[in-house]
Write an enzyme that holds these catalytic residues in place. Structure first.
Site, short mmCIF file in Angstrom:
data_model
loop_
_atom_site.label_atom_id
_atom_site.label_comp_id
_atom_site.label_asym_id
_atom_site.label_seq_id
_atom_site.Cartn_x
_atom_site.Cartn_y
_atom_site.Cartn_z
N THR A 1 8.18 -16.69 -4.99
CA THR A 1 9.55 -16.06 -4.67
C THR A 1 9.56 -14.76 -5.55
OG1 THR A 1 10.04 -17.19 -6.99
CG2 THR A 1 10.54 -18.15 -4.84
N MET A 2 10.73 -14.32 -5.16
CA MET A 2 10.99 -12.91 -6.25
C MET A 2 10.92 -13.55 -7.43
SD MET A 2 14.29 -11.75 -4.13
CE MET A 2 14.05 -9.96 -4.48
N ASP A 3 10.89 -12.60 -8.48
CA ASP A 3 10.89 -12.70 -10.13
C ASP A 3 9.71 -13.76 -10.41
OD1 ASP A 3 13.23 -11.45 -10.29
OD2 ASP A 3 14.72 -12.81 -10.05
N GLY B 1 6.60 -13.03 -10.98
CA GLY B 1 5.84 -12.40 -11.71
C GLY B 1 4.48 -11.65 -11.20
N SER C 1 4.07 -8.73 -9.17
CA SER C 1 4.01 -7.39 -9.57
C SER C 1 3.33 -7.16 -10.80
CB SER C 1 5.21 -6.38 -9.40
OG SER C 1 5.62 -6.52 -8.14
N ASP D 1 0.66 -4.80 -3.07
CA ASP D 1 2.03 -5.48 -3.32
C ASP D 1 3.07 -5.34 -2.31
OD1 ASP D 1 3.35 -6.91 -5.39
OD2 ASP D 1 4.39 -5.20 -6.31
N GLU D 2 3.95 -6.35 -2.26
CA GLU D 2 5.26 -6.19 -1.43
C GLU D 2 4.56 -6.55 0.01
OE1 GLU D 2 8.08 -6.39 -2.82
OE2 GLU D 2 8.10 -5.33 -4.41
N ALA D 3 3.33 -7.34 0.19
CA ALA D 3 2.86 -7.28 1.40
C ALA D 3 3.45 -8.17 2.40
CB ALA D 3 1.33 -8.30 1.01
N GLN D 4 4.54 -8.85 2.20
CA GLN D 4 5.31 -9.62 2.89
C GLN D 4 5.93 -8.39 4.06
OE1 GLN D 4 6.26 -9.12 -0.07
NE2 GLN D 4 8.47 -8.45 -0.37
#
Ligand SMILES: [Zn+2]
Length: 225
Positions: free
Chosen positions: A10-12, A14, A16, A86-89
């Site tokens: 999920t977001m948050d 960890g 990154s 990162d942010e590969a979604q």
């Protein structure tokens, strides 16, 4: 042997922070790599973590070709031992296929980080392709918590304080757009995602801000619009 590894969550959760840690560990062993990100909350061409660390990164847009970027680096004489994404979604399925090709044909280790599902609980196209192609999918264990204390497994989009389940798939949070209102994100357990009970709604439904309604009967399912 190089692998394509997808760290999801999920977001948050960890992601990154772990991306930065992996980059640090690789560099400590004198290995050289490339870092990519897309729509990071800290702005263009930056990979940032909520803990305050950040590093420069290549900003990905839909036209970027990972194969071309890496081959250009190698042709220019640079070494590319690993690639961190990162942010590969937010990457396109085609770009994920390019990452797999870097692993298979050039032996480059690719580690991708991404949110699995969007605020409607549907898979992002980039994450879907990563789940399909990755050698390994790791669900991050640094668990974010819902306001009720349960493990947060779902991302909620909040617009002007109210949770929504319809809208564009990609809207970057914490940025006010005139048409959409103020968009924020909050992680929730599945139960409270299904009931559209974000922390703001829970507080409003509770007589005191200190006693959030743990009893589900206090959280009726909102009527469908
Ligand atoms: Zn909950």
């Amino acid at each position: 042997m190089a692998d394509l590894v997808f760290f999801s969550g999920t977001m948050d959760c960890g992601k990154s922070t772990l991306a930065l840690q992996i980059d640090h560990n690789q560099r400590a062993r004198d290995r050289q790599g490339l870092i990519f990100t897309k729509l990071d909350r800290a702005g263009q061409s930056v990979l940032s973590s909520r803990l305050g660390l950040e590093t420069e990164a290549v900003e990905v847009d839909d036209d970027l070709d990972f194969w071309d970027v890496v081959v250009d680096c190698l042709t220019a004489g640079a070494r590319v031992d690993y690639v961190i994404c990162d942010e590969a979604q937010f990457y396109t399925p085609r770009q994920v296929e390019q990452l797999a090709r870097l692993v298979d044909e050039l032996g480059i280790e690719v580690t991708a980080f991404g949110i699995t599902a969007d605020f409607r609980t549907e898979l992002f196209p980039g994450s879907r392709r990563l789940v399909e192609l990755a050698d390994r999918v790791e669900v991050l264990q640094v668990e974010a918590l819902c306001w009720c204390g349960r493990r947060a497994t779902h991302n909620a989009r909040i617009v002007d304080g109210v949770m929504v389940v319809e809208g564009e798939q990609v809207v970057v949070g914490d940025t006010a757009t005139a048409s959409e209102g103020v968009v924020e994100y909050e992680v929730l357990c599945r139960r409270h995602h299904m009931r559209r009970m974000n922390s703001h709604a829970a507080r409003a439904a509770s007589p005191s801000p200190d006693t959030l309604p743990f009893d589900l009967d206090a959280c009726p399912v909102p009527p469908r619009r």
